[in-house]
Each structure stands twice: as C-alpha cells, then as structure tokens.
Design a protein around this motif. Sequence first.
Motif, PDB file in Angstrom:
ATOM      1  N   MET A  58      -7.309   7.125  -7.217  1.00 43.46           N
ATOM      2  CA  MET A  58      -6.752   6.327  -6.116  1.00 43.46           C
ATOM      3  C   MET A  58      -7.349   4.930  -6.110  1.00 43.46           C
ATOM      4  O   MET A  58      -6.637   3.945  -5.922  1.00 43.46           O
ATOM      5  CB  MET A  58      -7.063   6.979  -4.755  1.00 43.46           C
ATOM      6  N   ASN A  59      -8.663   4.856  -6.298  1.00 40.76           N
ATOM      7  CA  ASN A  59      -9.323   3.561  -6.256  1.00 40.76           C
ATOM      8  C   ASN A  59      -8.949   2.666  -7.426  1.00 40.76           C
ATOM      9  O   ASN A  59      -9.037   1.454  -7.322  1.00 40.76           O
ATOM     10  CB  ASN A  59     -10.839   3.739  -6.149  1.00 40.76           C
ATOM     11  N   GLN A  60      -8.490   3.248  -8.525  1.00 38.63           N
ATOM     12  CA  GLN A  60      -8.005   2.461  -9.643  1.00 38.63           C
ATOM     13  C   GLN A  60      -6.556   2.031  -9.431  1.00 38.63           C
ATOM     14  O   GLN A  60      -6.169   0.939  -9.820  1.00 38.63           O
ATOM     15  CB  GLN A  60      -8.093   3.266 -10.945  1.00 38.63           C
ATOM     16  N   THR A  87     -12.186   1.952   1.414  1.00 41.68           N
ATOM     17  CA  THR A  87     -11.581   2.206   0.107  1.00 41.68           C
ATOM     18  C   THR A  87     -10.849   3.539   0.218  1.00 41.68           C
ATOM     19  O   THR A  87     -11.190   4.368   1.061  1.00 41.68           O
ATOM     20  CB  THR A  87     -12.639   2.292  -1.017  1.00 41.68           C
ATOM     21  N   PRO A  88      -9.837   3.788  -0.609  1.00 43.34           N
ATOM     22  CA  PRO A  88      -9.078   5.042  -0.503  1.00 43.34           C
ATOM     23  C   PRO A  88      -9.974   6.275  -0.667  1.00 43.34           C
ATOM     24  O   PRO A  88     -10.738   6.378  -1.635  1.00 43.34           O
ATOM     25  CB  PRO A  88      -8.066   4.935  -1.638  1.00 43.34           C
ATOM     26  N   HIS A  89      -9.859   7.183   0.304  1.00 43.40           N
ATOM     27  CA  HIS A  89     -10.619   8.427   0.267  1.00 43.40           C
ATOM     28  C   HIS A  89      -9.888   9.485   1.103  1.00 43.40           C
ATOM     29  O   HIS A  89      -9.059   9.161   1.946  1.00 43.40           O
ATOM     30  CB  HIS A  89     -12.054   8.217   0.786  1.00 43.40           C
ATOM     31  N   TRP A 112       0.827  -1.211   0.000  1.00 44.20           N
ATOM     32  CA  TRP A 112       0.000   0.000   0.000  1.00 44.20           C
ATOM     33  C   TRP A 112       0.856   1.253   0.000  1.00 44.20           C
ATOM     34  O   TRP A 112       0.481   2.252  -0.608  1.00 44.20           O
ATOM     35  CB  TRP A 112      -1.034  -0.010   1.127  1.00 44.20           C
ATOM     36  N   GLU A 149      -9.991  10.737  -5.972  1.00 44.04           N
ATOM     37  CA  GLU A 149     -10.454   9.526  -5.284  1.00 44.04           C
ATOM     38  C   GLU A 149     -10.721   8.405  -6.297  1.00 44.04           C
ATOM     39  O   GLU A 149     -10.395   7.250  -6.043  1.00 44.04           O
ATOM     40  CB  GLU A 149     -11.686   9.815  -4.428  1.00 44.04           C
ATOM     41  N   ASP A 150     -11.280   8.749  -7.455  1.00 47.39           N
ATOM     42  CA  ASP A 150     -11.484   7.741  -8.506  1.00 47.39           C
ATOM     43  C   ASP A 150     -10.144   7.168  -8.950  1.00 47.39           C
ATOM     44  O   ASP A 150      -9.992   5.951  -9.096  1.00 47.39           O
ATOM     45  CB  ASP A 150     -12.217   8.341  -9.707  1.00 47.39           C
ATOM     46  N   LYS A 179      -4.732  -1.000  -4.856  1.00 45.77           N
ATOM     47  CA  LYS A 179      -5.495  -2.234  -4.642  1.00 45.77           C
ATOM     48  C   LYS A 179      -4.975  -2.923  -3.387  1.00 45.77           C
ATOM     49  O   LYS A 179      -3.823  -3.318  -3.326  1.00 45.77           O
ATOM     50  CB  LYS A 179      -5.346  -3.180  -5.842  1.00 45.77           C
ATOM     51  N   LEU A 214      -7.095   4.687   3.711  1.00 44.10           N
ATOM     52  CA  LEU A 214      -7.176   3.604   2.738  1.00 44.10           C
ATOM     53  C   LEU A 214      -8.304   2.611   3.003  1.00 44.10           C
ATOM     54  O   LEU A 214      -8.559   1.745   2.162  1.00 44.10           O
ATOM     55  CB  LEU A 214      -5.835   2.876   2.666  1.00 44.10           C
ATOM     56  N   LYS A 215      -8.969   2.722   4.151  1.00 43.79           N
ATOM     57  CA  LYS A 215     -10.035   1.773   4.470  1.00 43.79           C
ATOM     58  C   LYS A 215     -11.358   2.503   4.618  1.00 43.79           C
ATOM     59  O   LYS A 215     -11.379   3.606   5.172  1.00 43.79           O
ATOM     60  CB  LYS A 215      -9.692   1.026   5.767  1.00 43.79           C
TER      61      LYS A 215
END
Length: 143
Positions: free
Chosen positions: A137-139, A56-58, A16, A134-135, A142, A53-54
């Motif tokens: 980061m989520n891509q 999901t990343p935000h 991570w 944020e989009d 993982k 990161l939990k």
Amino acid sequence: MMKLDSNQPNLGQQSWQSQLDQFVKANRQELAALAWGLHLQWGEQPDTLGIDLKPTPHFVACPKSALEKLNESVQNRLQEILGIVDGYQPEKEVLMIGIGFDHVHLIYFESNPTPPDCFEQVGKDVDSLLKQLEDSMNQMIKL
C-alpha cells in the motif's frame, strides 16, 4: 464513497480513491486471505477491516459501534454501508472500509476463490500478510 463533511475541500479525493482501487485490484487474493485470517482471529467480534490512509496507509479494526456512532454524526449518510456490514458473509466476501480526507470508500467484492481458500493458498499468517500488504500500500498509494 461517502463524504463526511461537505465543507471540506476535495483534497486528493479522486487520486487516493483510484490508487486504493488499484491496490485492491492488484492484491485481491491476499486481501481475501487477510480478511479471512482476521475473521478467524476476531471470532464473533463485530469488527470491519479498515484502511486508514493517514499518516501513511495502514490497516485498522473498525468496531461496529464506531461505525454506528460515525453514521449518527453524519446524519445517517452511512446507513447503506451499515446494511452491507450487517449482511457481510466473510466465507464468501471481502469487506473493508477505506478512510481518507474526510471520506469513506467501501471496498466490497465476492472472492473467487473464497477467502478461506485464499488464506490456505497464500500460506502466510495474519501478521505476515499485514506487513506485506501495508508495504505494498505504501508503495502504491502516494498522497
């Protein structure tokens, strides 16, 4: 990177952190723009931008009081990070704290162009930048 609880297993720690570093490298200008836009919105409020990161990343706001309380609970292991927070110059630097797997990861760099110039050049409002980053980061990240 500072480990908060030495009794926890090292679950995905290396992964991570390197993924977060790659995200930062790929989005330096946008992160500088976001940091400046939030600085303008927050004004004198002593918050630091965080990346949680939990689940999901935000992005999250990390009030200085929460960082100080966390530092106390981990036997002052975050003292150096608090010193960086105290000396932060938002017109020249980007400062964020990544939070994951019972660790914090300092994201800190001098921006060229400056964060105000990045904000102007990117030409997006804070909400648009938050969603875009944020989009992304989520891509990229993982867990």
